[in-house]
Design a protein around this motif. Structure first.
Motif, short mmCIF file in Angstrom:
data_model
loop_
_atom_site.label_atom_id
_atom_site.label_comp_id
_atom_site.label_asym_id
_atom_site.label_seq_id
_atom_site.Cartn_x
_atom_site.Cartn_y
_atom_site.Cartn_z
N ASP A 189 -0.09 -6.42 6.37
CA ASP A 189 0.75 -6.22 5.19
C ASP A 189 1.69 -5.03 5.36
N SER A 190 1.41 -4.18 6.31
CA SER A 190 2.29 -3.04 6.57
C SER A 190 3.56 -3.44 7.29
N THR A 191 3.61 -4.65 7.78
CA THR A 191 4.84 -5.21 8.34
C THR A 191 5.48 -6.07 7.25
N GLU A 240 -15.04 -5.69 6.60
CA GLU A 240 -14.25 -4.46 6.53
C GLU A 240 -13.16 -4.46 7.60
N VAL A 241 -13.51 -4.92 8.79
CA VAL A 241 -12.50 -5.03 9.85
C VAL A 241 -11.41 -6.00 9.45
N ALA A 242 -11.79 -7.15 8.87
CA ALA A 242 -10.79 -8.12 8.44
C ALA A 242 -9.90 -7.54 7.35
N ARG A 243 -10.48 -6.76 6.43
CA ARG A 243 -9.68 -6.14 5.37
C ARG A 243 -8.67 -5.15 5.94
N ILE A 244 -9.12 -4.33 6.89
CA ILE A 244 -8.21 -3.34 7.49
C ILE A 244 -7.11 -4.04 8.27
N ARG A 245 -7.47 -5.10 8.99
CA ARG A 245 -6.44 -5.83 9.75
C ARG A 245 -5.45 -6.48 8.80
N LEU A 257 0.84 -1.19 0.00
CA LEU A 257 0.00 0.00 0.00
C LEU A 257 0.87 1.24 0.00
N ALA A 258 0.33 2.33 -0.52
CA ALA A 258 1.03 3.60 -0.45
C ALA A 258 1.03 4.11 0.99
N GLY A 259 2.10 4.77 1.37
CA GLY A 259 2.17 5.29 2.73
C GLY A 259 3.58 5.69 3.10
N ALA A 294 -0.95 4.48 11.37
CA ALA A 294 -1.85 5.32 12.19
C ALA A 294 -3.22 5.48 11.52
N GLU A 295 -3.24 5.74 10.22
CA GLU A 295 -4.50 5.91 9.52
C GLU A 295 -5.29 4.60 9.49
N LEU A 296 -4.60 3.50 9.29
CA LEU A 296 -5.28 2.21 9.27
C LEU A 296 -5.83 1.85 10.64
N GLU A 297 -5.12 2.22 11.69
CA GLU A 297 -5.62 1.96 13.05
C GLU A 297 -6.90 2.74 13.30
#
Length: 348
Positions: A204-206, A194-199, A75-77, A102-105
């Protein structure tokens, strides 16, 4: 013709140089025969002309390469932290970098709130269904009483019609309550998805190493903003190392996949590394405009890979380097034995 003359002149010069080197030694030691000098001269000529190998072997130049793996941001960030340095060896699954989440949280907190709201709606719909079922039961009982009284002559048609209407209203209200429950269930499923997608995006951010390898390039520094799919670091898979060579058509056509090969690296000419033929290109890499004669077909060059065994690479992992040049030896005849000079010899 001129090229052949020049080659002959260089060969003659080399022979004269060899004679000048060995002549004083022969003069000092009269026990050496002319035959010994001739053998040494023939050996030197064989090396200079490339005719020192047995008929079933072929040598060519190449370089060591390794499979390259890009560890990229999904993802972009903003890159929060890069945890590796160039030259560092990482294991499969080891964390390489972390993105700012932070935004994803915040999105996750909103999604979890939507889940709680949907679950509350489900509870309200279930309570409404229980209420509507009770109303339906009462309306059915009232209708049955009115119908019985009408049959015995103690009730009127109007009273029966009223009870029928009340029963119809109760049944419709029950169906509406059941539809509300289905809608609440669907909203809850959507919120949970949606919660599963964000998690998943947070996970994936790690960024983790997909396989064991050595960090070749660190392309991004901590704090930089990257686009989706931007590479963060480049890994070299130390279990997939090979030498890329180019061989003429007459050799490529006789190579057997899986056959043994030998590699002698320029920085370590005393060692002979075993390898296997793992790939031969189906098409020629260098092709003349037209191929009509045997001489022109001889110009066709095919790419081949000589792969080094992963177990051997793991044993000498700290010595593996890409880009190193060397000489590769392959067999065009599997019955040909390797000479003693190409016997496997590795560092101890």
């Amino acid at each position: 013709m001129v090229g052949q003359r020049r080659g002959a002149v260089r060969l003659l010069s080399a022979a004269m140089l060899c004679a000048c080197v060995v002549a004083p030694a022969a003069a000092q030691d009269s026990g050496k025969s002319i035959a010994g000098l001739g053998a040494r001269l023939q050996e030197l000529i064989g090396k200079l002309t490339g005719r020192g190998l047995p008929a079933g072997l072929f040598s060519t130049n190449g370089r060591i390469e390794a499979e390259q793996v890009l560890v990229s941001a999904k993802l972009a960030g903003r890159v929060a932290q890069v945890l590796v340095e160039e030259g560092q060896t990482v294991d499969a699954g080891e964390v390489v970098a972390r993105m700012d989440t932070a935004e994803l949280e915040a999105q996750l907190a909103g999604g979890e709130a939507q889940v709680r709201r949907a679950e509350k709606s489900i509870a309200e719909a279930e309570a409404s269904i229980a209420q509507r079922e009770s109303q339906r039961t009462l309306a059915e009982q009232e209708y049955e009483r009115a119908s019985t009284l009408k049959e015995r002559g103690f009730g009127t048609i109007q009273s029966l019609d009223i009870r029928q209407s009340e029963l119809n209203v109760a049944l419709a209200a029950l169906k509406a309550a059941q539809a509300s429950l289905d809608e609440a269930d669907a909203a809850a499923d959507a919120a949970r998805a949606e919660v599963a997608r964000i998690r998943s995006q947070i996970d994936d951010s790690t960024l983790k190493a997909p396989r064991r390898g050595r960090v070749e390039y660190k392309l991004v520094q901590s704090g930089e903003v990257v686009a989706a799919g931007a590479p963060i670091v480049t890994l070299l898979d130390l279990s997939d190392v090979y030498m890329t060579v180019f061989v003429p058509a007459r050799v490529a056509g006789r190579l057997a996949l899986g056959d043994e090969a030998r590699i002698v690296l320029d920085p370590a000419p005393d060692y002979v590394v075993p390898a296997t033929v793992s790939f031969v290109a189906a098409g020629a890499q260098f092709t003349p405009k037209s191929v009509e004669t045997a001489d022109e077909r001889e110009k066709l060059m095919f790419r081949a890979k000589l792969r080094i065994a992963p177990q051997l690479l793991r044993q000498y992992e700290n010595r593996v380097k890409t880009g190193v040049r060397g000489v590769a030896y392959v067999r065009t005849d599997s019955a040909t034995s390797w000479p003693d000079t190409l016997a496997v010899k590795l560092p101890q």
